[in-house]
Design an enzyme around this catalytic site. Structure first.
Site, PDB file in Angstrom:
ATOM      1  N   SER A 167       0.831  -1.201   0.000  1.00 16.21           N
ATOM      2  CA  SER A 167       0.000   0.000   0.000  1.00 16.21           C
ATOM      3  C   SER A 167       0.874   1.263   0.000  1.00 16.21           C
ATOM      4  O   SER A 167       1.596   1.516  -0.955  1.00 16.21           O
ATOM      5  CB  SER A 167      -0.959  -0.040   1.196  1.00 16.21           C
ATOM      6  N   ASP A 270     -10.781  -3.161  -4.598  1.00 12.83           N
ATOM      7  CA  ASP A 270      -9.988  -2.108  -3.956  1.00 12.83           C
ATOM      8  C   ASP A 270     -10.172  -0.798  -4.720  1.00 12.83           C
ATOM      9  O   ASP A 270     -10.036  -0.777  -5.946  1.00 12.83           O
ATOM     10  CB  ASP A 270      -8.515  -2.535  -3.986  1.00 12.83           C
ATOM     11  N   HIS A 300      -8.988  -3.977  -0.385  1.00 14.72           N
ATOM     12  CA  HIS A 300      -7.666  -3.511   0.010  1.00 14.72           C
ATOM     13  C   HIS A 300      -7.317  -3.993   1.422  1.00 14.72           C
ATOM     14  O   HIS A 300      -8.044  -3.748   2.377  1.00 14.72           O
ATOM     15  CB  HIS A 300      -7.641  -1.976  -0.019  1.00 14.72           C
TER      16      HIS A 300
END
Length: 333
Positions: A167, A270, A300
């Site tokens: 991320s 996501d 996510h």
């Protein structure tokens, strides 16, 4: 939606509800994350840790602009004290605001032992107390520290010199591949691979006109737990980076040629899914060797909250296969 993921969301009371409102402060976000995600995730992984005598753990202080950070090295413990290993510099996720080296610590210990690789896990300073570009600068200092201390880490960069993250950590890693590519400091000791799990690569107000139609997920999954569009914007605000600065939006670097090979993971539900998909396409068109895995029906970071479902197991297994691919130990097929 993935059936196991749907069942897990339903059990948590999240399947038919909108994502909860974002926390009002970073401190609230950190406390909530540690309580609801980190503890359970580490408890799930702990029984699967390799024996403690198969690796060494050392925390090192690294001087950075305006202070110091620490990095945690994981080095395989082998009988041959002269044996050297490839190295992975790893950057945790958390929207540049939450998380720590504890988040992926147990996964990285497994990588260290099973793949015989030294890992340097970076504890960079967090926003909003330390806004952009502090995290980027801290991680770049850690990357250079790794090169300068290769002997201490029993690292042989010729065997593999990788950078990776999840991320926000993948965002920083993607940016630093460009910085390192252009820095004479790395001449003769270039990065050889990048491991990017669900990266953010461009601020949603800075999408290039030619690519805007490809960024659909940010509006398709606005309330998908655990990461809503509103939470994405909250993280952006805390980090406070200029949207068009390529150190924050690495998609916007003028050239992606000459970057190390990339392994990328994207989650189908996501809001940042298309960041990963578009970035892989752009890298590939620039001549970079790439492999992308897309996981349909999951969101996510779902594997932190629900680490035992089949899709989460596959994400972790595939990430390790991606690591092997970057090390030249596995075919891309």
């Amino acid at each position: 939606m993935d059936p196991e993921f749907a069942a897990a969301l339903a059990q948590a009371g999240l399947l038919d509800s909108k994502a909860p409102p974002p926390p009002s402060t970073a401190a609230e976000a950190r406390a909530g994350f540690d309580m609801t995600v980190l503890r359970g995730y580490k408890a799930f992984l702990e029984p699967h840790l390799p024996p403690s005598n198969t690796y060494t753990v050392t925390d090192h202080r690294v001087l950075v602009q305006g202070g110091e950070i620490f990095v945690r090295s994981l080095v395989p413990a082998v009988d041959d004290k002269s044996e050297m290993f490839p190295v992975l510099v790893y950057i945790h996720g958390g929207g540049w605001t939450i998380g720590s080296i504890e988040l992926d610590d147990y996964v990285l210990r497994g990588y260290c032992v099973r793949q015989k690789i030294t890992v340097v896990n970076v504890e960079y300073r967090l926003a909003p107390e330390h806004p952009f570009p502090t995290a980027v600068d801290d991680c770049y200092a850690a990357l250079k520290w790794t090169v300068s201390n290769a002997a201490l880490l029993r690292a042989d960069l010729r065997q593999g010199f990788l950078i990776g993250g999840e991320s926000a950590g993948a965002n920083i890693a993607a940016a630093l591949t460009h910085t390192a590519r252009d820095d004479p400091f790395f001449e003769g000791r270039r990065l050889t691979g990048q491991l990017l799990c669900e990266p953010s690569v461009c601020h949603l107000v800075a999408y290039p006109e030619s690519l805007k139609p490809k960024f659909k997920s940010i509006t398709e999954f606005t309330v998908m737990p655990p990461l809503s569009k509103e939470m994405v914007e909250k993280f952006y605000g805390w980090y406070n980076a200029p949207p068009s600065d390529p150190r924050f939006s690495p998609l916007l670097y003028p050239s992606h040629q000459g970057l190390p090979r990339a392994y990328i993971q994207a989650m189908g539900f996501d809001p940042l899914r298309d960041d990963a998909i578009v970035y892989e396409e752009v890298l590939r068109e620039a001549g970079v060797e790439t492999k992308l895995n897309l996981y349909p029906g999951v969101s996510h970071g779902f594997y932190y909250g629900f680490p035992g479902i089949s899709a989460a197991v596959k994400v972790r297994e595939d990430a390790e296969k991606g690591l092997k691919l970057l090390l030249g130990r596995q075919s891309s097929a």
